[in-house]
Design an enzyme around this catalytic site. Structure first.
Site, short mmCIF file in Angstrom:
data_model
loop_
_atom_site.label_atom_id
_atom_site.label_comp_id
_atom_site.label_asym_id
_atom_site.label_seq_id
_atom_site.Cartn_x
_atom_site.Cartn_y
_atom_site.Cartn_z
N ALA A 126 -6.64 -0.40 10.70
CA ALA A 126 -5.90 -1.65 10.50
C ALA A 126 -4.76 -1.43 9.52
O ALA A 126 -4.95 -0.84 8.46
CB ALA A 126 -6.84 -2.72 9.99
N HIS B 36 -8.53 -10.34 -1.31
CA HIS B 36 -8.54 -10.22 0.16
C HIS B 36 -9.58 -11.23 0.63
O HIS B 36 -10.78 -10.93 0.65
CB HIS B 36 -8.90 -8.79 0.59
CG HIS B 36 -8.81 -8.61 2.07
ND1 HIS B 36 -7.93 -7.75 2.67
CD2 HIS B 36 -9.47 -9.22 3.09
CE1 HIS B 36 -8.05 -7.83 3.99
NE2 HIS B 36 -9.00 -8.70 4.28
N HIS C 209 -0.55 4.19 8.17
CA HIS C 209 -1.61 5.12 8.59
C HIS C 209 -0.92 6.17 9.47
O HIS C 209 0.00 5.84 10.21
CB HIS C 209 -2.68 4.41 9.43
CG HIS C 209 -3.49 3.41 8.67
ND1 HIS C 209 -4.58 3.75 7.90
CD2 HIS C 209 -3.37 2.07 8.55
CE1 HIS C 209 -5.10 2.66 7.35
NE2 HIS C 209 -4.38 1.62 7.72
N HIS D 121 0.86 -1.19 0.00
CA HIS D 121 0.00 0.00 0.00
C HIS D 121 0.89 1.23 0.00
O HIS D 121 1.65 1.45 0.94
CB HIS D 121 -0.91 0.01 1.23
CG HIS D 121 -1.85 -1.15 1.26
ND1 HIS D 121 -3.08 -1.13 0.67
CD2 HIS D 121 -1.69 -2.39 1.78
CE1 HIS D 121 -3.67 -2.31 0.85
NE2 HIS D 121 -2.84 -3.10 1.51
N LEU D 122 0.80 2.02 -1.06
CA LEU D 122 1.65 3.21 -1.17
C LEU D 122 0.89 4.50 -0.89
O LEU D 122 1.51 5.55 -0.75
CB LEU D 122 2.31 3.28 -2.55
CG LEU D 122 3.47 2.31 -2.79
CD1 LEU D 122 3.94 2.38 -4.24
CD2 LEU D 122 4.64 2.58 -1.84
N ARG D 123 -0.45 4.42 -0.85
CA ARG D 123 -1.27 5.62 -0.60
C ARG D 123 -1.02 6.68 -1.68
O ARG D 123 -0.48 6.38 -2.73
CB ARG D 123 -1.02 6.20 0.80
CG ARG D 123 -0.98 5.17 1.94
CD ARG D 123 -2.23 4.35 2.06
NE ARG D 123 -2.26 3.63 3.34
CZ ARG D 123 -3.00 2.55 3.56
NH1 ARG D 123 -3.77 2.05 2.61
NH2 ARG D 123 -2.99 1.97 4.73
N ASN E 17 -6.62 0.29 -3.20
CA ASN E 17 -7.68 0.73 -2.27
C ASN E 17 -7.46 2.17 -1.79
O ASN E 17 -7.36 2.45 -0.61
CB ASN E 17 -7.81 -0.23 -1.08
CG ASN E 17 -6.55 -0.30 -0.21
OD1 ASN E 17 -5.44 -0.13 -0.70
ND2 ASN E 17 -6.74 -0.55 1.07
C1 NCD Z 1 -4.75 -2.43 4.58
C2 NCD Z 1 -4.81 -0.91 4.42
O1 NCD Z 1 -4.65 -0.19 5.43
O2 NCD Z 1 -5.00 -0.44 3.29
N1 NCD Z 1 -4.88 -2.74 5.98
C3 NCD Z 1 -4.50 -3.90 6.59
O3 NCD Z 1 -4.79 -4.06 7.78
N2 NCD Z 1 -3.83 -4.84 5.96
C4 NCD Z 1 -5.78 -3.06 3.74
C5 NCD Z 1 -5.64 -4.56 3.59
O4 NCD Z 1 -4.75 -5.05 2.89
O5 NCD Z 1 -6.43 -5.28 4.20
ZN ZN Z 2 -3.22 -5.03 1.89
#
Ligand code: NCD
Ligand code: ZN
Length: 333
Positions: free
Chosen positions: A253, A131, A241, A14-16, A40
């Protein structure tokens, strides 16, 4: 002790966007030659136009490192023509059941209704990344999803289905049953159990989806990774996050592991006398499963203690402030 890895890869990242992307992307690009980038975002990456703009932003953020972002589209019931147009620009389509994790509100509600799209993806040779969690009791969600993987694997035998971030021994058993299944596993699921998250004082920076499971699940995941099971790939699921979203009454999460992942893996493989299998686990398996060739880059690690930073900007990493046995000593940009 030292090891040199050829083009380590992170097959779930996840790179945002925006400032967070600029903060975290160089940390991944320093240690990894490529990564599968999750879609996402808000709103999700569900058009070619958005995907191209996102890829350009990533390329800008990772400079000067040579790094391939393998892009994914957020699963929708895409028409075949859309998938055909996207095929050469994506490594796969990522399916989230609705609401199971961060930014998955636009995910799939009716898992029966996706099969036409899966059939088109199978025809076009586009992998499906999943997922795999239900909305059941939190510890059972992955196990409850396994029959869905089995059904799709049987129905679409030429579709490559990647079970993302597996956390259970049961998922590994399913991997054995279907040659078109592959899986990623994270470093935090190789190193932690639910006890680390919630057995003592609650540890928000270890909280993620899927939740880490039992010691016997971790043992099974470790055994499969350490022997470099040919269809098991490293995928960090590094999911940053901001600190105030983690150290909060309603904790988001995600574990931010990108900057420490390789060092922790080297330590784990070394402790188990399995360093010879690390190259397969962090690169070769993924090249074979996906048929991709990453840019050639060497990353060297040595057994030399190193203290992980407490923060990167306002993000707290996995192992913050702790001493790791191994460190990355040299990277080719
Ligand atoms: C991920 C996220 O923050 O985008 N969070 C995580 O707890 N793994 C989303 C994901 O891969 O479930
Ligand atoms: Zn993920």
């Amino acid at each position: 002790m030292e090891i040199t890895l050829e083009s380590p890869l992170d097959m779930h990242l996840h790179l945002r966007e925006g400032a967070m992307l600029r903060q975290v992307a160089p940390l991944s690009a320093r240690h990894f030659a490529g990564a599968v980038v999750m879609p996402n975002l808000t709103p999700p990456v569900d058009s070619l136009e958005r995907l191209r703009a996102y890829r350009a932003a990533i390329m800008e953020a990772v400079a000067p490192f040579t790094f391939t972002p393998w892009m994914t589209l957020f699963f929708r019931p895409y028409p075949t023509a859309t998938l055909a147009a996207a095929r050469d620009e994506i490594i796969g389509v990522k399916l989230y059941p609705e609401g199971v994790t961060t930014n998955s509100a636009g995910g799939v509600r009716d898992l029966e209704a996706v099969e036409d799209t899966l059939a088109a993806m199978e025809r076009l040779g586009i992998p499906l990344l999943v997922h795999g969690e239900t909305h059941g009791f939190v510890l059972d969600r992955e196990a409850e999803f396994l029959p869905i993987y089995a059904r799709w694997a049987k129905r679409f035998p030429r579709l490559t289905i990647v079970m993302e971030h597996i956390t259970t021994a049961a998922a590994l058993e399913l991997l054995e049953r279907f040659p078109n299944l592959a899986a990623t596993v994270t470093v935090h699921h190789l190193l932690t159990t639910l006890d680390d998250v919630a057995g003592g004082l609650l540890q928000p920076h270890l909280f993620c989806k899927p939740i880490p499971k039992r010691p016997e699940d971790r043992a099974a995941l470790q055994a499969a990774a350490l022997r470099a099971h040919p269809r098991l790939m490293f995928g960090s699921d590094s999911a940053p996050h901001p600190r105030e979203r983690k150290e909060a009454a309603a904790c988001a999460a995600g574990v931010f592991s990108a900057p420490v992942a390789l060092a922790l893996l080297a330590g784990l493989f070394a402790r188990h006398d399995a360093l010879a299998n690390l190259q397969a686990f962090v690169s070769d398996n993924a090249r074979r499963v996906y048929g991709v060739t990453p840019p050639a880059r060497r990353v060297r690690l040595a057994r030399r203690p190193w203290q992980a930073p407490e923060r990167y900007g306002d993000v707290v990493p996995f192992y913050a402030g702790q001493t790791l046995e191994w460190q990355v000593t040299d990277v080719e940009p």
